[in-house]
Design a protein around this motif. Structure first.
Motif, mmCIF file in Angstrom:
data_model
loop_
_atom_site.group_PDB
_atom_site.id
_atom_site.type_symbol
_atom_site.label_atom_id
_atom_site.label_comp_id
_atom_site.label_asym_id
_atom_site.label_seq_id
_atom_site.Cartn_x
_atom_site.Cartn_y
_atom_site.Cartn_z
ATOM 1 N N VAL A 227 -24.929 -99.145 -28.946
ATOM 2 C CA VAL A 227 -24.544 -99.601 -27.502
ATOM 3 C C VAL A 227 -23.390 -98.810 -27.199
ATOM 4 C CG1 VAL A 227 -23.592 -101.218 -26.003
ATOM 5 C CG2 VAL A 227 -25.255 -101.883 -27.670
ATOM 6 N N ASN A 228 -23.527 -97.920 -26.085
ATOM 7 C CA ASN A 228 -22.340 -96.948 -25.824
ATOM 8 C C ASN A 228 -20.934 -97.872 -25.424
ATOM 9 O OD1 ASN A 228 -20.574 -94.818 -24.992
ATOM 10 N ND2 ASN A 228 -22.331 -93.604 -24.445
ATOM 11 N N TYR A 229 -19.739 -97.541 -26.085
ATOM 12 C CA TYR A 229 -18.587 -98.172 -25.540
ATOM 13 C C TYR A 229 -17.846 -97.129 -24.922
ATOM 14 C CZ TYR A 229 -17.320 -95.727 -30.054
ATOM 15 O OH TYR A 229 -17.390 -94.732 -31.035
ATOM 16 N N ARG A 230 -18.158 -95.933 -24.846
ATOM 17 C CA ARG A 230 -17.251 -95.005 -23.759
ATOM 18 C C ARG A 230 -17.973 -95.031 -22.329
ATOM 19 N NH1 ARG A 230 -14.550 -91.635 -27.161
ATOM 20 N NH2 ARG A 230 -15.390 -91.767 -29.396
ATOM 21 N N ARG A 231 -17.301 -96.122 -21.766
ATOM 22 C CA ARG A 231 -18.041 -96.513 -20.366
ATOM 23 C C ARG A 231 -16.883 -95.683 -19.236
ATOM 24 N NH1 ARG A 231 -18.873 -101.563 -22.897
ATOM 25 N NH2 ARG A 231 -20.770 -101.637 -23.874
ATOM 26 N N VAL A 232 -17.315 -95.070 -18.361
ATOM 27 C CA VAL A 232 -16.290 -94.631 -17.447
ATOM 28 C C VAL A 232 -16.864 -94.996 -16.128
ATOM 29 C CG1 VAL A 232 -15.176 -92.331 -16.457
ATOM 30 C CG2 VAL A 232 -15.641 -92.546 -18.982
ATOM 31 N N PRO A 233 -15.962 -95.679 -15.042
ATOM 32 C CA PRO A 233 -16.641 -95.839 -13.960
ATOM 33 C C PRO A 233 -16.908 -94.656 -13.042
ATOM 34 C CG PRO A 233 -14.503 -97.241 -14.279
ATOM 35 C CD PRO A 233 -14.718 -96.279 -15.271
ATOM 36 N N LYS A 234 -17.983 -94.524 -12.396
ATOM 37 C CA LYS A 234 -18.361 -93.482 -11.409
ATOM 38 C C LYS A 234 -17.230 -93.405 -10.475
ATOM 39 C CE LYS A 234 -23.417 -94.250 -11.770
ATOM 40 N NZ LYS A 234 -24.643 -94.555 -11.285
ATOM 41 N N GLY A 235 -16.717 -92.070 -10.229
ATOM 42 C CA GLY A 235 -15.604 -91.924 -9.437
ATOM 43 C C GLY A 235 -14.212 -91.940 -9.894
ATOM 44 N N ALA A 236 -14.028 -92.274 -11.021
ATOM 45 C CA ALA A 236 -12.596 -92.241 -11.615
ATOM 46 C C ALA A 236 -12.008 -90.777 -11.498
ATOM 47 C CB ALA A 236 -12.826 -92.850 -12.913
ATOM 48 N N ILE A 237 -10.839 -90.831 -11.283
ATOM 49 C CA ILE A 237 -10.350 -89.659 -10.913
ATOM 50 C C ILE A 237 -9.529 -89.162 -12.395
ATOM 51 C CG2 ILE A 237 -10.013 -89.732 -8.532
ATOM 52 C CD1 ILE A 237 -7.149 -90.215 -8.988
ATOM 53 N N SER A 238 -9.308 -87.788 -12.613
ATOM 54 C CA SER A 238 -8.797 -87.347 -13.852
ATOM 55 C C SER A 238 -7.209 -87.576 -13.750
ATOM 56 C CB SER A 238 -8.741 -85.825 -13.764
ATOM 57 O OG SER A 238 -8.054 -85.176 -13.015
ATOM 58 N N CYS A 239 -6.720 -87.788 -14.909
ATOM 59 C CA CYS A 239 -5.049 -87.978 -15.064
ATOM 60 C C CYS A 239 -4.085 -86.887 -14.427
ATOM 61 C CB CYS A 239 -4.682 -88.035 -16.457
ATOM 62 S SG CYS A 239 -5.068 -86.517 -17.684
ATOM 63 N N TYR A 240 -4.598 -85.743 -14.562
ATOM 64 C CA TYR A 240 -4.132 -84.516 -13.478
ATOM 65 C C TYR A 240 -4.049 -85.017 -12.129
ATOM 66 C CZ TYR A 240 -4.490 -81.920 -18.023
ATOM 67 O OH TYR A 240 -4.763 -81.487 -19.218
ATOM 68 N N GLU A 241 -5.045 -85.303 -11.767
ATOM 69 C CA GLU A 241 -4.997 -85.716 -10.178
ATOM 70 C C GLU A 241 -4.242 -86.849 -9.896
ATOM 71 O OE1 GLU A 241 -8.300 -86.557 -6.499
ATOM 72 O OE2 GLU A 241 -8.937 -86.269 -8.684
ATOM 73 N N GLU B 14 -0.350 -85.774 -10.221
ATOM 74 C CA GLU B 14 0.143 -85.168 -9.164
ATOM 75 C C GLU B 14 0.351 -86.125 -7.980
ATOM 76 O OE1 GLU B 14 -1.116 -81.162 -6.484
ATOM 77 O OE2 GLU B 14 -2.477 -81.900 -7.931
ATOM 78 N N LYS B 15 -0.591 -86.795 -7.489
ATOM 79 C CA LYS B 15 -0.452 -87.598 -6.456
ATOM 80 C C LYS B 15 0.406 -88.747 -6.485
ATOM 81 C CE LYS B 15 -5.399 -87.282 -4.614
ATOM 82 N NZ LYS B 15 -6.405 -88.021 -4.604
ATOM 83 N N GLU B 16 0.403 -89.525 -7.705
ATOM 84 C CA GLU B 16 1.489 -90.557 -7.836
ATOM 85 C C GLU B 16 2.774 -90.311 -8.418
ATOM 86 O OE1 GLU B 16 -0.571 -94.192 -9.236
ATOM 87 O OE2 GLU B 16 -2.299 -93.386 -8.574
ATOM 88 N N PHE B 17 2.935 -89.475 -9.287
ATOM 89 C CA PHE B 17 4.225 -89.104 -9.924
ATOM 90 C C PHE B 17 4.464 -87.950 -9.986
ATOM 91 C CE2 PHE B 17 1.083 -91.995 -12.744
ATOM 92 C CZ PHE B 17 2.006 -93.340 -12.333
ATOM 93 N N ASN B 18 4.135 -86.846 -8.905
ATOM 94 C CA ASN B 18 4.502 -85.670 -8.705
ATOM 95 C C ASN B 18 4.797 -84.654 -9.848
ATOM 96 O OD1 ASN B 18 5.542 -83.720 -7.012
ATOM 97 N ND2 ASN B 18 7.503 -84.298 -7.081
ATOM 98 N N MET B 19 3.883 -84.808 -10.823
ATOM 99 C CA MET B 19 3.966 -84.072 -12.330
ATOM 100 C C MET B 19 3.071 -83.098 -12.145
ATOM 101 S SD MET B 19 3.525 -87.363 -14.695
ATOM 102 C CE MET B 19 3.652 -86.467 -16.196
ATOM 103 N N THR B 20 3.414 -81.889 -12.836
ATOM 104 C CA THR B 20 2.669 -80.560 -13.103
ATOM 105 C C THR B 20 1.719 -80.771 -14.150
ATOM 106 O OG1 THR B 20 4.360 -79.622 -14.651
ATOM 107 C CG2 THR B 20 4.927 -79.359 -12.279
ATOM 108 N N LYS B 21 0.976 -79.761 -14.107
ATOM 109 C CA LYS B 21 -0.258 -79.549 -15.063
ATOM 110 C C LYS B 21 0.353 -79.541 -16.325
ATOM 111 C CE LYS B 21 -4.461 -76.906 -16.387
ATOM 112 N NZ LYS B 21 -4.008 -76.983 -17.886
ATOM 113 N N ALA B 22 1.450 -78.820 -16.671
ATOM 114 C CA ALA B 22 2.216 -78.530 -17.785
ATOM 115 C C ALA B 22 2.688 -79.927 -18.254
ATOM 116 C CB ALA B 22 3.218 -77.587 -17.649
ATOM 117 N N ASP B 23 3.209 -80.913 -17.484
ATOM 118 C CA ASP B 23 3.821 -81.945 -17.935
ATOM 119 C C ASP B 23 2.765 -82.792 -18.315
ATOM 120 O OD1 ASP B 23 6.361 -81.508 -16.835
ATOM 121 O OD2 ASP B 23 5.932 -82.226 -15.233
ATOM 122 N N VAL B 24 1.552 -82.942 -17.700
ATOM 123 C CA VAL B 24 0.435 -83.561 -18.106
ATOM 124 C C VAL B 24 -0.275 -83.336 -19.284
ATOM 125 C CG1 VAL B 24 -1.895 -84.670 -17.405
ATOM 126 C CG2 VAL B 24 -0.179 -84.336 -15.524
#
Length: 329
Positions: free
Chosen positions: A281-295, A298-308
């Protein structure tokens, strides 16, 4: 003469036997009567105890009904229905028989208020970046040998990230809620705290205390046991410190063990692959439409790609997006 004597002796013998039997029967009758009375009283005692237990449930339920009527804005309607319709959602706060009705009621009431303020019933899976789902550090999985759902928490994958701490707590509570709601009965699920290969970088006292505090105060009598699996000796002192902070009833549910203890709890066919199991049984389940930590960063914490990049570097080896499966949220 001989016949008369034999008859007399015979009659005497029969009479005496009857007397003895009568005495014995009378004594047994008294004993049986006493036992029956005791059993009846014992049965009545159980019934009385059960009746008092149900009366206590009814009283607490009535108290909460009045509270909900006076302050409906403090509680979720679905939680109100749980309390009104399901005895377990009242009785789980009555674990200590020495507690008063008022004390048990206050535990229930404060939990129902917490559920509303914390947003237990309104969890949004899209508030969690998809990488958190991909690393699979928090896994509800297949049942143990007694048919109880399991929750695996993989210590070596956890790292404390301040920006995500509140989100992770909400995610954790959501998973607990799913498992607890599956049966809504006493000690109906278990936790495997997988500490194998963990080190000091993975320790997070705040999150551990949040976990055990939530289980004890908000989901009492839900977890049957928590197996601390594969604890490295280097983390022994940390584990002892954590246990010293916990109340005795929480400590009683924690068991230390390795492969033997794990296999006693869960059959190999229901164990995940990283623990030597054969379950597919696959335990790596990702909700469809989940956004990446980079996105999200940037939106919520005003962090750069280098920070992430710096934050997720320890998790790169666990991401494995090619093994993930998308699921409906």
């Amino acid at each position: 003469m001989s016949l008369e004597m034999d008859a007399a002796n015979s009659g005497s013998s029969i009479f005496n036997n009857n007397n003895n039997n009568s005495d014995d029967n009378l004594k047994c009758g008294k004993l049986k009567g006493v036992n029956s009375t005791k059993q009846s009283k014992k049965s009545d005692g159980k019934q009385d105890s059960s009746e008092k237990y149900q009366e206590k449930i009814a009283t607490i339920r009535s108290m909460f009904a009045k509270e909900y009527e006076s302050h409906p804005e403090l509680y979720d309607e679905c939680d109100h229905r749980k309390v009104m319709e399901k005895d377990f959602w009242v009785s789980r706060f009555m674990a200590d028989p020495s507690e008063s009705v008022e004390d048990s009621y206050e535990k229930l009431r404060s939990t129902m208020e917490w559920r509303r303020s914390f947003g237990v019933n309104s969890f949004d899976p899209f508030t969690i970046p998809k990488e958190i789902y991909q690393i699979a550090a928090l896994i509800p999985y297949e049942k143990d040998r007694q048919g109880r759902p399991t929750l695996y928490i993989r210590g070596k994958i956890h790292r404390k990230i301040e920006q995500l701490e509140d989100k992770i707590k909400h995610y954790l509570v959501n998973v607990i809620e799913q498992l607890d709601s599956a049966k809504e009965s006493r000690e109906s699920w278990i936790i495997i705290l997988d500490a194998s290969d963990a080190n000091f970088f993975n320790t997070d006292l705040d999150m551990i205390m949040f976990l055990f505090g939530t289980l004890r105060n908000r989901y009492p009598r839900g977890v049957a046991t928590a197996l601390l699996y594969g604890l490295p000796w280097l983390l022994g002192a940390f584990a002892n410190m954590v246990i010293s902070f916990l109340p005795s009833d929480s400590v009683a549910k924690i068991k230390f063990g390795g492969k033997k203890e794990l296999n006693e709890l869960i059959d190999e066919s229901n164990l995940p692959d990283w623990l030597g199991g054969t379950c597919t049984v696959n335990y790596r389940r990702v909700p469809k439409g989940a956004i990446s930590c980079y996105e999200m960063a940037e939106k919520e914490f005003n962090m750069t790609k280098a920070d992430v990049d710096k934050l997720i570097k320890p998790f790169i080896q666990y991401l494995k997006p090619e093994l993930c499966v998308e699921v409906d949220p």
